[in-house]
Scaffold this motif. Structure first.
Motif, mmCIF file in Angstrom:
data_model
loop_
_atom_site.group_PDB
_atom_site.id
_atom_site.type_symbol
_atom_site.label_atom_id
_atom_site.label_comp_id
_atom_site.label_asym_id
_atom_site.label_seq_id
_atom_site.Cartn_x
_atom_site.Cartn_y
_atom_site.Cartn_z
ATOM 1 N N LEU A 28 -16.349 -55.439 18.003
ATOM 2 C CA LEU A 28 -16.922 -54.368 18.809
ATOM 3 C C LEU A 28 -17.507 -53.296 17.902
ATOM 4 C CD1 LEU A 28 -14.086 -54.017 21.454
ATOM 5 C CD2 LEU A 28 -16.220 -55.273 21.672
ATOM 6 N N VAL A 29 -18.648 -52.758 18.314
ATOM 7 C CA VAL A 29 -19.300 -51.685 17.566
ATOM 8 C C VAL A 29 -19.501 -50.505 18.509
ATOM 9 C CG1 VAL A 29 -20.472 -53.230 15.969
ATOM 10 C CG2 VAL A 29 -21.587 -52.613 18.078
ATOM 11 N N PRO A 30 -19.444 -49.271 18.003
ATOM 12 C CA PRO A 30 -19.657 -48.108 18.867
ATOM 13 C C PRO A 30 -21.130 -47.962 19.264
ATOM 14 C CG PRO A 30 -19.293 -47.400 16.617
ATOM 15 C CD PRO A 30 -19.069 -48.877 16.643
ATOM 16 N N CYS A 31 -21.359 -47.549 20.502
ATOM 17 C CA CYS A 31 -22.714 -47.287 20.994
ATOM 18 C C CYS A 31 -23.259 -46.056 20.271
ATOM 19 C CB CYS A 31 -22.674 -47.062 22.505
ATOM 20 S SG CYS A 31 -24.233 -46.531 23.222
ATOM 21 N N ASN A 32 -24.528 -46.095 19.877
ATOM 22 C CA ASN A 32 -25.129 -44.963 19.163
ATOM 23 C C ASN A 32 -25.324 -43.757 20.077
ATOM 24 O OD1 ASN A 32 -25.291 -46.391 16.808
ATOM 25 N ND2 ASN A 32 -27.338 -47.164 17.211
ATOM 26 N N ASN A 33 -25.418 -43.988 21.392
ATOM 27 C CA ASN A 33 -25.679 -42.900 22.319
ATOM 28 C C ASN A 33 -24.388 -42.237 22.812
ATOM 29 O OD1 ASN A 33 -27.498 -41.329 23.924
ATOM 30 N ND2 ASN A 33 -26.782 -42.474 25.689
ATOM 31 N N CYS A 34 -23.430 -43.042 23.312
ATOM 32 C CA CYS A 34 -22.233 -42.463 23.929
ATOM 33 C C CYS A 34 -20.949 -42.738 23.157
ATOM 34 C CB CYS A 34 -22.089 -42.986 25.361
ATOM 35 S SG CYS A 34 -21.718 -44.742 25.470
ATOM 36 N N GLY A 35 -20.960 -43.670 22.212
ATOM 37 C CA GLY A 35 -19.767 -43.961 21.430
ATOM 38 C C GLY A 35 -18.857 -44.999 22.055
ATOM 39 N N ASN A 36 -19.235 -45.553 23.200
ATOM 40 C CA ASN A 36 -18.447 -46.579 23.862
ATOM 41 C C ASN A 36 -18.487 -47.861 23.032
ATOM 42 O OD1 ASN A 36 -16.952 -47.734 25.993
ATOM 43 N ND2 ASN A 36 -18.812 -48.639 26.836
ATOM 44 N N LEU A 37 -17.361 -48.585 22.937
ATOM 45 C CA LEU A 37 -17.325 -49.817 22.170
ATOM 46 C C LEU A 37 -17.978 -50.943 22.972
ATOM 47 C CD1 LEU A 37 -13.757 -49.729 20.627
ATOM 48 C CD2 LEU A 37 -15.919 -49.233 19.525
ATOM 49 N N THR A 38 -18.964 -51.611 22.359
ATOM 50 C CA THR A 38 -19.684 -52.708 23.010
ATOM 51 C C THR A 38 -19.837 -53.859 22.031
ATOM 52 O OG1 THR A 38 -21.831 -51.854 22.317
ATOM 53 C CG2 THR A 38 -21.039 -51.153 24.463
ATOM 54 N N LEU A 39 -20.233 -55.006 22.553
ATOM 55 C CA LEU A 39 -20.537 -56.142 21.701
ATOM 56 C C LEU A 39 -21.850 -55.882 20.968
ATOM 57 C CD1 LEU A 39 -19.703 -59.045 24.144
ATOM 58 C CD2 LEU A 39 -18.441 -58.442 22.093
ATOM 59 N N PRO A 40 -21.988 -56.366 19.727
ATOM 60 C CA PRO A 40 -23.242 -56.163 19.015
ATOM 61 C C PRO A 40 -24.400 -56.870 19.723
ATOM 62 C CG PRO A 40 -21.628 -57.273 17.611
ATOM 63 C CD PRO A 40 -21.004 -57.071 18.933
ATOM 64 N N HIS A 41 -25.574 -56.276 19.687
ATOM 65 C CA HIS A 41 -26.800 -56.814 20.283
ATOM 66 C C HIS A 41 -26.710 -56.930 21.797
ATOM 67 C CE1 HIS A 41 -28.037 -57.706 16.186
ATOM 68 N NE2 HIS A 41 -26.920 -58.365 16.027
ATOM 69 N N HIS A 42 -25.937 -56.040 22.434
ATOM 70 C CA HIS A 42 -25.827 -56.010 23.888
ATOM 71 C C HIS A 42 -26.098 -54.591 24.380
ATOM 72 C CE1 HIS A 42 -23.901 -59.888 23.381
ATOM 73 N NE2 HIS A 42 -23.931 -60.047 24.698
ATOM 74 N N VAL A 43 -26.566 -54.485 25.612
ATOM 75 C CA VAL A 43 -26.795 -53.182 26.228
ATOM 76 C C VAL A 43 -25.446 -52.555 26.531
ATOM 77 C CG1 VAL A 43 -27.793 -52.010 28.221
ATOM 78 C CG2 VAL A 43 -28.954 -53.967 27.233
#
Length: 62
Positions: A28-43
């Motif tokens: 999981l990587v942090p979203c650049n906008n909100c910091g939420n953890l998401t899968l890489p290369h996903h919205v």
């Protein structure tokens, strides 16, 4: 054609299979906008951003 010298024991077989069948935790990587953890290369499902652009409008459950 190669022929094994002896039967492979159950312990050896199961040990080999167990190493290769392990489940791995998703990266999981942090979203650049909100910091939420998401899968890489996903919205990001929370804010709808991908690579600095608004891609989708997230649905709010309020």
């Amino acid at each position: 054609m190669a022929v094994p010298r002896a039967k492979t024991s159950k312990a050896v077989t199961r040990r080999r299979r167990s190493i290769n069948m392990q489940l791995k935790a998703p990266q999981l990587v942090p979203c650049n906008n909100c910091g939420n953890l998401t899968l890489p290369h996903h919205v990001c499902p929370k804010c709808g951003f991908y690579r600095g652009r608004q891609v989708i409008t997230p649905e709010t459950n309020a």
